[in-house]
Design a protein around this motif. Sequence first.
Motif, PDB file in Angstrom:
ATOM      1  N   VAL A  88       0.772  -1.235  -0.031  1.00 47.00           N
ATOM      2  CA  VAL A  88       0.019   0.018   0.003  1.00 47.00           C
ATOM      3  C   VAL A  88       0.952   1.269  -0.097  1.00 47.00           C
ATOM      4  O   VAL A  88       0.839   1.930  -0.776  1.00 47.00           O
ATOM      5  CB  VAL A  88      -1.063  -0.124   1.149  1.00 47.00           C
ATOM      6  N   GLU A  89       1.797   1.273   0.864  1.00 50.03           N
ATOM      7  CA  GLU A  89       2.583   2.755   1.275  1.00 50.03           C
ATOM      8  C   GLU A  89       3.687   3.105   0.168  1.00 50.03           C
ATOM      9  O   GLU A  89       3.731   4.054  -0.472  1.00 50.03           O
ATOM     10  CB  GLU A  89       3.090   2.603   2.358  1.00 50.03           C
ATOM     11  N   ASP A  90       4.012   1.825  -0.478  1.00 50.42           N
ATOM     12  CA  ASP A  90       5.219   2.038  -1.234  1.00 50.42           C
ATOM     13  C   ASP A  90       4.855   1.684  -2.846  1.00 50.42           C
ATOM     14  O   ASP A  90       5.502   2.346  -4.018  1.00 50.42           O
ATOM     15  CB  ASP A  90       6.484   1.010  -0.938  1.00 50.42           C
ATOM     16  N   LEU A  91       4.161   0.959  -2.962  1.00 49.74           N
ATOM     17  CA  LEU A  91       3.587   0.440  -4.457  1.00 49.74           C
ATOM     18  C   LEU A  91       2.179   0.890  -4.781  1.00 49.74           C
ATOM     19  O   LEU A  91       1.986   0.826  -5.740  1.00 49.74           O
ATOM     20  CB  LEU A  91       3.705  -0.971  -4.697  1.00 49.74           C
ATOM     21  N   GLY A  92       1.561   1.636  -3.701  1.00 51.99           N
ATOM     22  CA  GLY A  92       0.138   2.263  -4.350  1.00 51.99           C
ATOM     23  C   GLY A  92      -0.904   1.573  -4.307  1.00 51.99           C
ATOM     24  O   GLY A  92      -2.086   1.929  -5.081  1.00 51.99           O
ATOM     25  N   PHE A  93      -0.801   0.055  -3.984  1.00 51.60           N
ATOM     26  CA  PHE A  93      -1.831  -0.546  -3.849  1.00 51.60           C
ATOM     27  C   PHE A  93      -3.077  -0.066  -3.008  1.00 51.60           C
ATOM     28  O   PHE A  93      -2.976   0.159  -1.918  1.00 51.60           O
ATOM     29  CB  PHE A  93      -1.921  -2.203  -3.607  1.00 51.60           C
ATOM     30  N   ASP A  94      -4.531  -0.116  -3.497  1.00 55.13           N
ATOM     31  CA  ASP A  94      -5.531   0.211  -2.952  1.00 55.13           C
ATOM     32  C   ASP A  94      -6.298  -1.258  -2.503  1.00 55.13           C
ATOM     33  O   ASP A  94      -5.943  -2.079  -3.095  1.00 55.13           O
ATOM     34  CB  ASP A  94      -6.425   1.185  -3.273  1.00 55.13           C
ATOM     35  N   SER A  95      -7.512  -1.133  -1.864  1.00 55.92           N
ATOM     36  CA  SER A  95      -8.145  -2.451  -1.538  1.00 55.92           C
ATOM     37  C   SER A  95      -8.564  -3.213  -2.714  1.00 55.92           C
ATOM     38  O   SER A  95      -8.550  -4.296  -2.860  1.00 55.92           O
ATOM     39  CB  SER A  95      -9.324  -2.273  -0.524  1.00 55.92           C
ATOM     40  N   ILE A  96      -9.175  -2.296  -3.898  1.00 55.83           N
ATOM     41  CA  ILE A  96      -9.669  -3.192  -5.122  1.00 55.83           C
ATOM     42  C   ILE A  96      -8.315  -3.552  -5.855  1.00 55.83           C
ATOM     43  O   ILE A  96      -8.613  -4.891  -6.412  1.00 55.83           O
ATOM     44  CB  ILE A  96     -10.370  -1.934  -5.966  1.00 55.83           C
ATOM     45  N   ARG A  97      -7.582  -2.819  -5.841  1.00 57.17           N
ATOM     46  CA  ARG A  97      -6.152  -3.308  -6.796  1.00 57.17           C
ATOM     47  C   ARG A  97      -5.514  -4.595  -5.821  1.00 57.17           C
ATOM     48  O   ARG A  97      -5.222  -5.424  -6.565  1.00 57.17           O
ATOM     49  CB  ARG A  97      -5.323  -2.073  -6.649  1.00 57.17           C
ATOM     50  N   ALA A 105      -2.600 -21.332 -10.409  1.00 53.48           N
ATOM     51  CA  ALA A 105      -3.585 -22.380 -10.131  1.00 53.48           C
ATOM     52  C   ALA A 105      -3.871 -22.593  -8.862  1.00 53.48           C
ATOM     53  O   ALA A 105      -3.869 -23.833  -8.455  1.00 53.48           O
ATOM     54  CB  ALA A 105      -3.231 -23.697 -11.056  1.00 53.48           C
ATOM     55  N   LEU A 106      -3.934 -21.918  -7.883  1.00 57.16           N
ATOM     56  CA  LEU A 106      -4.279 -21.901  -6.282  1.00 57.16           C
ATOM     57  C   LEU A 106      -5.804 -21.886  -6.214  1.00 57.16           C
ATOM     58  O   LEU A 106      -6.675 -21.350  -6.899  1.00 57.16           O
ATOM     59  CB  LEU A 106      -3.748 -20.865  -5.723  1.00 57.16           C
ATOM     60  N   THR A 107      -6.024 -22.602  -5.118  1.00 56.34           N
ATOM     61  CA  THR A 107      -7.643 -22.605  -4.568  1.00 56.34           C
ATOM     62  C   THR A 107      -7.634 -21.132  -4.032  1.00 56.34           C
ATOM     63  O   THR A 107      -6.637 -20.522  -3.605  1.00 56.34           O
ATOM     64  CB  THR A 107      -7.870 -23.595  -3.664  1.00 56.34           C
ATOM     65  N   PRO A 108      -8.777 -20.673  -3.950  1.00 54.22           N
ATOM     66  CA  PRO A 108      -9.337 -19.109  -3.503  1.00 54.22           C
ATOM     67  C   PRO A 108      -8.523 -19.071  -1.998  1.00 54.22           C
ATOM     68  O   PRO A 108      -8.629 -19.964  -1.219  1.00 54.22           O
ATOM     69  CB  PRO A 108     -10.664 -18.904  -3.626  1.00 54.22           C
ATOM     70  N   LEU A 109      -7.550 -17.850  -1.953  1.00 59.30           N
ATOM     71  CA  LEU A 109      -6.914 -17.708  -0.639  1.00 59.30           C
ATOM     72  C   LEU A 109      -8.178 -16.826   0.189  1.00 59.30           C
ATOM     73  O   LEU A 109      -8.986 -16.316  -0.377  1.00 59.30           O
ATOM     74  CB  LEU A 109      -6.041 -16.591  -1.002  1.00 59.30           C
ATOM     75  N   LEU A 139      -4.987  -8.323  -7.353  1.00 58.71           N
ATOM     76  CA  LEU A 139      -3.736  -8.757  -7.411  1.00 58.71           C
ATOM     77  C   LEU A 139      -3.920 -10.292  -6.937  1.00 58.71           C
ATOM     78  O   LEU A 139      -3.381 -11.353  -7.347  1.00 58.71           O
ATOM     79  CB  LEU A 139      -2.675  -8.116  -6.513  1.00 58.71           C
ATOM     80  N   VAL A 140      -4.686 -10.595  -5.844  1.00 63.98           N
ATOM     81  CA  VAL A 140      -4.976 -11.788  -5.113  1.00 63.98           C
ATOM     82  C   VAL A 140      -5.624 -12.668  -6.371  1.00 63.98           C
ATOM     83  O   VAL A 140      -5.094 -13.826  -6.515  1.00 63.98           O
ATOM     84  CB  VAL A 140      -5.978 -11.610  -4.117  1.00 63.98           C
ATOM     85  N   MET A 141      -6.573 -12.102  -7.234  1.00 62.57           N
ATOM     86  CA  MET A 141      -7.234 -12.979  -8.160  1.00 62.57           C
ATOM     87  C   MET A 141      -6.219 -13.306  -9.215  1.00 62.57           C
ATOM     88  O   MET A 141      -5.967 -14.529  -9.629  1.00 62.57           O
ATOM     89  CB  MET A 141      -8.267 -12.453  -8.520  1.00 62.57           C
ATOM     90  N   ALA A 142      -5.298 -12.518  -9.805  1.00 60.51           N
ATOM     91  CA  ALA A 142      -4.329 -12.837 -10.620  1.00 60.51           C
ATOM     92  C   ALA A 142      -3.205 -13.875 -10.028  1.00 60.51           C
ATOM     93  O   ALA A 142      -2.703 -14.705 -11.066  1.00 60.51           O
ATOM     94  CB  ALA A 142      -3.452 -11.369 -10.869  1.00 60.51           C
ATOM     95  N   LEU A 143      -2.828 -13.640  -8.843  1.00 60.41           N
ATOM     96  CA  LEU A 143      -1.839 -14.615  -8.291  1.00 60.41           C
ATOM     97  C   LEU A 143      -2.771 -16.175  -8.246  1.00 60.41           C
ATOM     98  O   LEU A 143      -1.908 -17.176  -8.507  1.00 60.41           O
ATOM     99  CB  LEU A 143      -1.477 -14.305  -6.833  1.00 60.41           C
ATOM    100  N   GLU A 144      -3.974 -16.142  -7.771  1.00 54.49           N
ATOM    101  CA  GLU A 144      -4.768 -17.366  -7.789  1.00 54.49           C
ATOM    102  C   GLU A 144      -4.723 -18.009  -9.158  1.00 54.49           C
ATOM    103  O   GLU A 144      -4.376 -19.233  -9.279  1.00 54.49           O
ATOM    104  CB  GLU A 144      -6.138 -17.280  -7.025  1.00 54.49           C
ATOM    105  N   THR A 145      -4.977 -17.060 -10.102  1.00 55.42           N
ATOM    106  CA  THR A 145      -5.077 -17.776 -11.458  1.00 55.42           C
ATOM    107  C   THR A 145      -3.630 -18.078 -12.165  1.00 55.42           C
ATOM    108  O   THR A 145      -3.488 -19.322 -12.627  1.00 55.42           O
ATOM    109  CB  THR A 145      -5.625 -16.594 -12.601  1.00 55.42           C
TER     110      THR A 145
END
Length: 93
Positions: A38-47, A60-64, A51-57
Amino acid sequence: MTEYQRTAASAVADRTRVLIARMAPETPSSVADDQRLVEDLGFDSIRLMELVMALETSFALTPLNQEQLVEVLRVNDVIDLIAGHVTEAGGRE
């Protein structure tokens, strides 16, 4: 840890850093493991959820679940989380 495991762990870490860099709102020239999402890379809650969905895809992970994500604040936290799930899944990427 065997050479294969070290190589696999390194590949997971590198791939995770690339995904984080591509999705960071404030596009960094590089991503360091100690950078805060958040602080260094500027991610907000939606982003962060994207990111979580992109990592899961990508891995090939089960949902975190939310409990797993609460303490993920830095790039190295994301790498550790993903590496743990890839290992639990039998090493598949």
